[in-house]
Scaffold this motif. Structure first.
Motif, PDB file in Angstrom:
ATOM      1  N   GLU A  38      -0.468 -13.087   2.686  1.00  0.00           N
ATOM      2  CA  GLU A  38       0.953 -12.974   2.402  1.00  0.00           C
ATOM      3  C   GLU A  38       1.346 -11.547   2.038  1.00  0.00           C
ATOM      4  OE1 GLU A  38      -1.023 -15.469   1.136  1.00  0.00           O
ATOM      5  OE2 GLU A  38      -0.240 -16.945   2.560  1.00  0.00           O
ATOM      6  N   ALA A  39       0.490 -10.853   1.296  1.00  0.00           N
ATOM      7  CA  ALA A  39       0.766  -9.462   0.931  1.00  0.00           C
ATOM      8  C   ALA A  39       0.825  -8.586   2.174  1.00  0.00           C
ATOM      9  CB  ALA A  39      -0.294  -8.944  -0.040  1.00  0.00           C
ATOM     10  N   VAL A  40      -0.081  -8.823   3.124  1.00  0.00           N
ATOM     11  CA  VAL A  40      -0.072  -8.070   4.381  1.00  0.00           C
ATOM     12  C   VAL A  40       1.208  -8.341   5.153  1.00  0.00           C
ATOM     13  CG1 VAL A  40      -1.163  -7.883   6.655  1.00  0.00           C
ATOM     14  CG2 VAL A  40      -2.560  -7.887   4.592  1.00  0.00           C
ATOM     15  N   LEU A  71       4.137  -5.619   6.087  1.00  0.00           N
ATOM     16  CA  LEU A  71       4.532  -5.351   7.474  1.00  0.00           C
ATOM     17  C   LEU A  71       6.025  -5.620   7.679  1.00  0.00           C
ATOM     18  CD1 LEU A  71       1.454  -6.885   9.310  1.00  0.00           C
ATOM     19  CD2 LEU A  71       2.091  -4.455   9.245  1.00  0.00           C
ATOM     20  N   GLN A  72       6.530  -6.679   7.085  1.00  0.00           N
ATOM     21  CA  GLN A  72       7.952  -7.006   7.214  1.00  0.00           C
ATOM     22  C   GLN A  72       8.836  -5.967   6.530  1.00  0.00           C
ATOM     23  OE1 GLN A  72       8.074 -11.066   5.839  1.00  0.00           O
ATOM     24  NE2 GLN A  72       7.410 -11.856   7.815  1.00  0.00           N
ATOM     25  N   GLU A  73       8.296  -5.278   5.529  1.00  0.00           N
ATOM     26  CA  GLU A  73       9.033  -4.208   4.854  1.00  0.00           C
ATOM     27  C   GLU A  73       8.999  -2.905   5.645  1.00  0.00           C
ATOM     28  OE1 GLU A  73       7.270  -3.904   0.995  1.00  0.00           O
ATOM     29  OE2 GLU A  73       8.071  -5.827   0.336  1.00  0.00           O
ATOM     30  N   GLY A  74       8.288  -2.917   6.785  1.00  0.00           N
ATOM     31  CA  GLY A  74       8.228  -1.732   7.630  1.00  0.00           C
ATOM     32  C   GLY A  74       7.079  -0.791   7.351  1.00  0.00           C
ATOM     33  N   LYS A  75       6.142  -1.229   6.521  1.00  0.00           N
ATOM     34  CA  LYS A  75       5.004  -0.371   6.202  1.00  0.00           C
ATOM     35  C   LYS A  75       4.003  -0.347   7.349  1.00  0.00           C
ATOM     36  CE  LYS A  75       5.256  -0.892   1.240  1.00  0.00           C
ATOM     37  NZ  LYS A  75       4.571  -1.314   0.018  1.00  0.00           N
ATOM     38  N   LYS A  76       3.308   0.781   7.473  1.00  0.00           N
ATOM     39  CA  LYS A  76       2.193   0.914   8.401  1.00  0.00           C
ATOM     40  C   LYS A  76       0.925   0.676   7.593  1.00  0.00           C
ATOM     41  CE  LYS A  76       4.562   4.509  10.902  1.00  0.00           C
ATOM     42  NZ  LYS A  76       4.632   5.954  11.099  1.00  0.00           N
ATOM     43  N   LEU A  77       0.108  -0.236   8.055  1.00  0.00           N
ATOM     44  CA  LEU A  77      -1.144  -0.541   7.370  1.00  0.00           C
ATOM     45  C   LEU A  77      -2.307  -0.008   8.193  1.00  0.00           C
ATOM     46  CD1 LEU A  77      -0.446  -4.204   6.238  1.00  0.00           C
ATOM     47  CD2 LEU A  77       0.006  -2.078   5.015  1.00  0.00           C
ATOM     48  N   THR A  78      -3.328   0.478   7.520  1.00  0.00           N
ATOM     49  CA  THR A  78      -4.484   1.060   8.189  1.00  0.00           C
ATOM     50  C   THR A  78      -5.743   0.286   7.833  1.00  0.00           C
ATOM     51  OG1 THR A  78      -3.448   3.238   8.046  1.00  0.00           O
ATOM     52  CG2 THR A  78      -5.809   3.192   8.506  1.00  0.00           C
ATOM     53  N   SER A  79      -6.549   0.006   8.833  1.00  0.00           N
ATOM     54  CA  SER A  79      -7.821  -0.665   8.618  1.00  0.00           C
ATOM     55  C   SER A  79      -8.837   0.329   8.074  1.00  0.00           C
ATOM     56  CB  SER A  79      -8.341  -1.248   9.938  1.00  0.00           C
ATOM     57  OG  SER A  79      -9.676  -1.664   9.791  1.00  0.00           O
ATOM     58  N   SER A  80      -9.485  -0.024   6.989  1.00  0.00           N
ATOM     59  CA  SER A  80     -10.499   0.855   6.421  1.00  0.00           C
ATOM     60  C   SER A  80     -11.792   0.809   7.237  1.00  0.00           C
ATOM     61  CB  SER A  80     -10.783   0.478   4.966  1.00  0.00           C
ATOM     62  OG  SER A  80     -11.245  -0.855   4.889  1.00  0.00           O
ATOM     63  N   VAL A  81     -11.910  -0.126   8.152  1.00  0.00           N
ATOM     64  CA  VAL A  81     -13.098  -0.251   8.995  1.00  0.00           C
ATOM     65  C   VAL A  81     -12.912   0.496  10.309  1.00  0.00           C
ATOM     66  CG1 VAL A  81     -14.573  -1.872  10.248  1.00  0.00           C
ATOM     67  CG2 VAL A  81     -13.738  -2.452   7.971  1.00  0.00           C
ATOM     68  N   GLY A  99      -3.792  -7.654  19.334  1.00  0.00           N
ATOM     69  CA  GLY A  99      -4.279  -9.026  19.393  1.00  0.00           C
ATOM     70  C   GLY A  99      -4.779  -9.523  18.047  1.00  0.00           C
ATOM     71  N   LEU A 100      -4.657  -8.694  17.009  1.00  0.00           N
ATOM     72  CA  LEU A 100      -5.132  -9.087  15.680  1.00  0.00           C
ATOM     73  C   LEU A 100      -4.299 -10.239  15.135  1.00  0.00           C
ATOM     74  CD1 LEU A 100      -7.036  -8.320  13.265  1.00  0.00           C
ATOM     75  CD2 LEU A 100      -5.111  -7.005  12.381  1.00  0.00           C
ATOM     76  N   ASP A 101      -4.990 -11.219  14.568  1.00  0.00           N
ATOM     77  CA  ASP A 101      -4.280 -12.280  13.846  1.00  0.00           C
ATOM     78  C   ASP A 101      -4.808 -12.294  12.417  1.00  0.00           C
ATOM     79  OD1 ASP A 101      -6.708 -13.746  13.723  1.00  0.00           O
ATOM     80  OD2 ASP A 101      -6.256 -14.721  15.615  1.00  0.00           O
ATOM     81  N   PHE A 102      -4.176 -13.031  11.594  1.00  0.00           N
ATOM     82  CA  PHE A 102      -4.557 -13.048  10.184  1.00  0.00           C
ATOM     83  C   PHE A 102      -5.074 -14.424   9.781  1.00  0.00           C
ATOM     84  CE2 PHE A 102      -1.206  -9.717  10.391  1.00  0.00           C
ATOM     85  CZ  PHE A 102      -2.039  -8.646  10.155  1.00  0.00           C
ATOM     86  N   SER A 113      -9.673 -10.161   8.480  1.00  0.00           N
ATOM     87  CA  SER A 113      -8.619  -9.476   9.208  1.00  0.00           C
ATOM     88  C   SER A 113      -7.576  -8.830   8.298  1.00  0.00           C
ATOM     89  CB  SER A 113      -7.935 -10.419  10.197  1.00  0.00           C
ATOM     90  OG  SER A 113      -7.274 -11.465   9.519  1.00  0.00           O
ATOM     91  N   TRP A 114      -7.514  -9.221   7.054  1.00  0.00           N
ATOM     92  CA  TRP A 114      -6.537  -8.590   6.161  1.00  0.00           C
ATOM     93  C   TRP A 114      -7.148  -7.903   4.950  1.00  0.00           C
ATOM     94  CZ3 TRP A 114      -6.340 -14.101   6.108  1.00  0.00           C
ATOM     95  CH2 TRP A 114      -6.706 -14.682   4.899  1.00  0.00           C
ATOM     96  N   LEU A 115      -8.363  -8.264   4.573  1.00  0.00           N
ATOM     97  CA  LEU A 115      -8.953  -7.673   3.380  1.00  0.00           C
ATOM     98  C   LEU A 115      -9.225  -6.183   3.507  1.00  0.00           C
ATOM     99  CD1 LEU A 115     -11.424 -10.465   2.247  1.00  0.00           C
ATOM    100  CD2 LEU A 115      -9.303  -9.755   1.133  1.00  0.00           C
ATOM    101  N   ASN A 116      -9.392  -5.695   4.729  1.00  0.00           N
ATOM    102  CA  ASN A 116      -9.697  -4.276   4.898  1.00  0.00           C
ATOM    103  C   ASN A 116      -8.463  -3.423   5.211  1.00  0.00           C
ATOM    104  OD1 ASN A 116      -9.180  -4.927   7.528  1.00  0.00           O
ATOM    105  ND2 ASN A 116     -11.169  -4.361   8.332  1.00  0.00           N
ATOM    106  N   LEU A 117      -7.265  -3.996   5.118  1.00  0.00           N
ATOM    107  CA  LEU A 117      -6.041  -3.236   5.381  1.00  0.00           C
ATOM    108  C   LEU A 117      -5.508  -2.602   4.112  1.00  0.00           C
ATOM    109  CD1 LEU A 117      -4.161  -5.654   7.798  1.00  0.00           C
ATOM    110  CD2 LEU A 117      -5.472  -3.612   8.385  1.00  0.00           C
TER     111      LEU A 117
END
Length: 61
Positions: free
Chosen positions: A5-7, A11-21, A47-50, A55-59
């Motif tokens: 939900e945080a991810v 994303l809905q707020e327009g933030k760019k998220l980066t994968s630490s992996v 194609g990423l899903d959550f 899929s979200w812990l490393n963002l």
């Protein structure tokens, strides 16, 4: 990030998220998840899903 939900909220707020992996950046464009490598100009449909925590812990933002 801590939760799916945080991810989605970030994303809905327009933030760019980066994968630490993978260092891929993710952003919602027209309601669809897109990704790009580094600071390239071109975003591609992702194609990423959550559906699983990996899929979200490393963002991060």
């Amino acid at each position: 990030m801590e939760t799916r939900e945080a991810v989605l909220n970030a994303l809905q707020e327009g933030k760019k998220l980066t994968s630490s992996v993978t260092e891929l950046q993710y952003m919602l464009i027209d309601g669809k998840l897109h990704s790009r490598r580094g600071e390239r100009n071109e975003w591609q449909l992702s194609g990423l899903d959550f559906d699983n925590p990996a899929s979200w812990l490393n963002l991060r933002d």
